[in-house]
Scaffold this motif. Structure first.
Motif, short mmCIF file in Angstrom:
data_model
loop_
_atom_site.label_atom_id
_atom_site.label_comp_id
_atom_site.label_asym_id
_atom_site.label_seq_id
_atom_site.Cartn_x
_atom_site.Cartn_y
_atom_site.Cartn_z
N GLY A 15 0.81 -1.21 0.00
CA GLY A 15 0.00 0.00 0.00
C GLY A 15 0.85 1.26 0.00
N GLU A 16 0.46 2.24 0.82
CA GLU A 16 1.17 3.51 0.85
C GLU A 16 2.57 3.39 1.45
OE1 GLU A 16 -0.69 6.43 3.29
OE2 GLU A 16 -1.07 5.04 4.95
N TRP A 17 2.92 2.22 1.97
CA TRP A 17 4.24 2.00 2.55
C TRP A 17 5.22 1.45 1.53
CZ3 TRP A 17 4.84 3.33 7.73
CH2 TRP A 17 3.65 3.61 8.41
N ALA A 18 4.78 1.24 0.30
CA ALA A 18 5.63 0.63 -0.73
C ALA A 18 5.26 1.24 -2.08
CB ALA A 18 5.43 -0.89 -0.73
N ARG A 19 5.79 0.65 -3.14
CA ARG A 19 5.45 1.11 -4.49
C ARG A 19 5.18 -0.12 -5.36
NH1 ARG A 19 9.72 0.37 -7.99
NH2 ARG A 19 11.74 -0.06 -7.01
N ARG A 20 4.45 0.11 -6.44
CA ARG A 20 4.14 -0.97 -7.37
C ARG A 20 5.24 -1.15 -8.40
NH1 ARG A 20 0.66 -5.02 -6.25
NH2 ARG A 20 -1.51 -4.38 -6.06
N ALA A 21 5.55 -2.40 -8.73
CA ALA A 21 6.54 -2.70 -9.76
C ALA A 21 6.12 -3.99 -10.45
CB ALA A 21 7.94 -2.86 -9.16
N ARG A 22 6.64 -4.18 -11.67
CA ARG A 22 6.36 -5.41 -12.40
C ARG A 22 7.05 -6.59 -11.73
NH1 ARG A 22 2.05 -5.78 -15.81
NH2 ARG A 22 1.99 -4.04 -17.29
N GLY A 23 6.32 -7.71 -11.60
CA GLY A 23 6.88 -8.91 -11.03
C GLY A 23 7.59 -9.75 -12.08
N ILE A 24 7.99 -10.94 -11.69
CA ILE A 24 8.67 -11.84 -12.61
C ILE A 24 7.67 -12.38 -13.63
CG2 ILE A 24 10.43 -12.44 -10.93
CD1 ILE A 24 8.93 -15.06 -10.45
N GLU A 25 8.19 -12.80 -14.77
CA GLU A 25 7.33 -13.31 -15.83
C GLU A 25 6.76 -14.67 -15.44
OE1 GLU A 25 7.86 -14.60 -20.46
OE2 GLU A 25 8.69 -12.66 -19.83
N ASP A 26 5.48 -14.84 -15.64
CA ASP A 26 4.80 -16.09 -15.31
C ASP A 26 3.93 -16.48 -16.50
OD1 ASP A 26 3.59 -18.26 -14.17
OD2 ASP A 26 2.33 -17.11 -12.79
N ARG A 27 4.38 -17.50 -17.26
CA ARG A 27 3.65 -18.00 -18.44
C ARG A 27 3.37 -16.87 -19.45
NH1 ARG A 27 -0.57 -21.27 -14.78
NH2 ARG A 27 -0.06 -19.44 -13.50
N GLY A 28 4.39 -16.03 -19.63
CA GLY A 28 4.29 -14.98 -20.63
C GLY A 28 3.70 -13.68 -20.14
N PHE A 29 3.35 -13.59 -18.86
CA PHE A 29 2.74 -12.38 -18.33
C PHE A 29 3.50 -11.92 -17.09
CE2 PHE A 29 -0.65 -14.61 -20.55
CZ PHE A 29 -1.20 -13.60 -21.32
N LYS A 30 3.49 -10.61 -16.87
CA LYS A 30 4.09 -10.02 -15.67
C LYS A 30 3.00 -9.29 -14.89
CE LYS A 30 8.89 -9.35 -17.15
NZ LYS A 30 9.99 -8.36 -17.29
N GLY A 31 2.81 -9.72 -13.67
CA GLY A 31 1.85 -9.04 -12.80
C GLY A 31 2.51 -7.91 -12.04
N TRP A 32 1.76 -7.31 -11.11
CA TRP A 32 2.27 -6.22 -10.29
C TRP A 32 2.51 -6.71 -8.88
CZ3 TRP A 32 3.67 -1.65 -12.37
CH2 TRP A 32 3.17 -1.35 -13.64
N ILE A 33 3.64 -6.28 -8.30
CA ILE A 33 3.98 -6.65 -6.93
C ILE A 33 4.31 -5.37 -6.15
CG2 ILE A 33 4.86 -8.93 -7.56
CD1 ILE A 33 7.70 -7.76 -7.35
N TRP A 34 4.31 -5.50 -4.82
CA TRP A 34 4.71 -4.40 -3.96
C TRP A 34 6.21 -4.50 -3.70
CZ3 TRP A 34 1.47 -0.59 -3.45
CH2 TRP A 34 0.09 -0.83 -3.46
N VAL A 35 6.91 -3.37 -3.79
CA VAL A 35 8.36 -3.34 -3.62
C VAL A 35 8.72 -2.24 -2.61
CG1 VAL A 35 10.59 -2.94 -4.73
CG2 VAL A 35 8.79 -4.18 -5.95
#
Length: 266
Positions: free
Chosen positions: A149-169
């Motif tokens: 949430g407001e304590w982190a930032r969004r970034a692209r995650g690792i590729e999974d079956r051709g797609f990259k989701g969003w993770i908190w970093v």
């Protein structure tokens, strides 16, 4: 300008805050500036997930932001961990560190000499609550920290079956940094007033590396009504602002409806 952006069903709204004289607030936007009374002793730094994943390297820092020396005897830290202070005089402007294991923290931070601890328990790796209570069991300060949430930032995650989701970093989430309060003169319960330390291992016992006396305005409790507006209904936008100098704030609302390509400004 410090932007805030969010997408609503029929509006895209961006707010920019400028340090100018206050303008009239139009009916579409209701901005409230809230005054806060801050505690004299403040939680200012949290090492909740060391890079080593060794919980004995955890620490919490407090700061006397008031004008008087305070005796911390029988004060208490509770929540994720539990610690009762012995007799300890905390002078104005001083930062004091409470460690899970003082000897372990000294081994990696040899310049630290004045430490309290050890405590009982363990700080949560994905968030938790830390409370500071005085000898009358009254709450002096409290922080509910998090790694999302407001304590982190969004970034692209690792590729999974051709797609990259969003993770908190966040660098304070096991990547070597601590979680530092940026401005102790503003409320510390909001993640926008905290940041990852610039220095590995944090800055225990010293002014925070991310410290500032001029933080971007905090934009809180943003809402709109009706929740799902129809085409003929007026949409009211509300928010709450916190700043070191609230009298200098003005609010500019940029909006557009679905059928318009350009933003309009209020």
């Amino acid at each position: 300008p410090f932007p805030y952006a969010t997408i609503f069903p029929s509006l895209i709204i961006r707010m920019h805050f400028h340090r100018r004289s206050i303008n009239a607030i139009i009916f579409l936007l209701a901005a409230t500036v809230t005054a806060h009374s801050l505690p004299r002793v403040v939680l200012t730094e949290i090492m909740y997930r060391p890079q080593s994943e060794n919980s004995t390297e955890e620490f919490i820092e407090i700061h006397n932001a008031g004008p008087d020396t305070i005796n911390l005897e029988n004060w208490r830290i509770s929540g994720e961990v539990d610690f009762i202070f012995p007799e300890l005089l905390l002078e104005p402007g001083i930062y004091h560190v409470i460690a899970a294991d003082p000897e372990q923290l000294r081994s990696i931070q040899p310049e630290l000499s004045d430490l309290s601890g050890p405590w009982k328990g363990k700080l949560g790796n994905n968030g938790g609550v830390i409370r500071l209570q005085n000898d009358q069991n009254e709450r002096v300060d409290a922080v509910r920290y998090a790694s999302q949430g407001e304590w982190a930032r969004r970034a692209r995650g690792i590729e999974d079956r051709g797609f990259k989701g969003w993770i908190w970093v966040a660098s304070h989430d096991g990547q070597g940094s601590s979680l530092e309060l940026r401005n102790p003169k503003l409320p510390n319960e909001y993640g926008s007033n905290w940041s990852s330390s610039r220095t590995p291992g944090g800055s225990p016992g010293n002014p925070n590396s991310q410290g500032t006396n001029n933080l971007a305005p905090m934009i809180l409790d943003v809402s709109h009504s009706p929740a799902v507006p129809r085409s003929f209904e007026t949409v009211r936008i509300r928010c709450r602002l916190i700043d070191e100098d609230p009298g200098s704030l003005s609010v500019n609302l940029l909006f557009r409806t679905i059928d318009l390509s350009d933003f309009q400004s209020l």
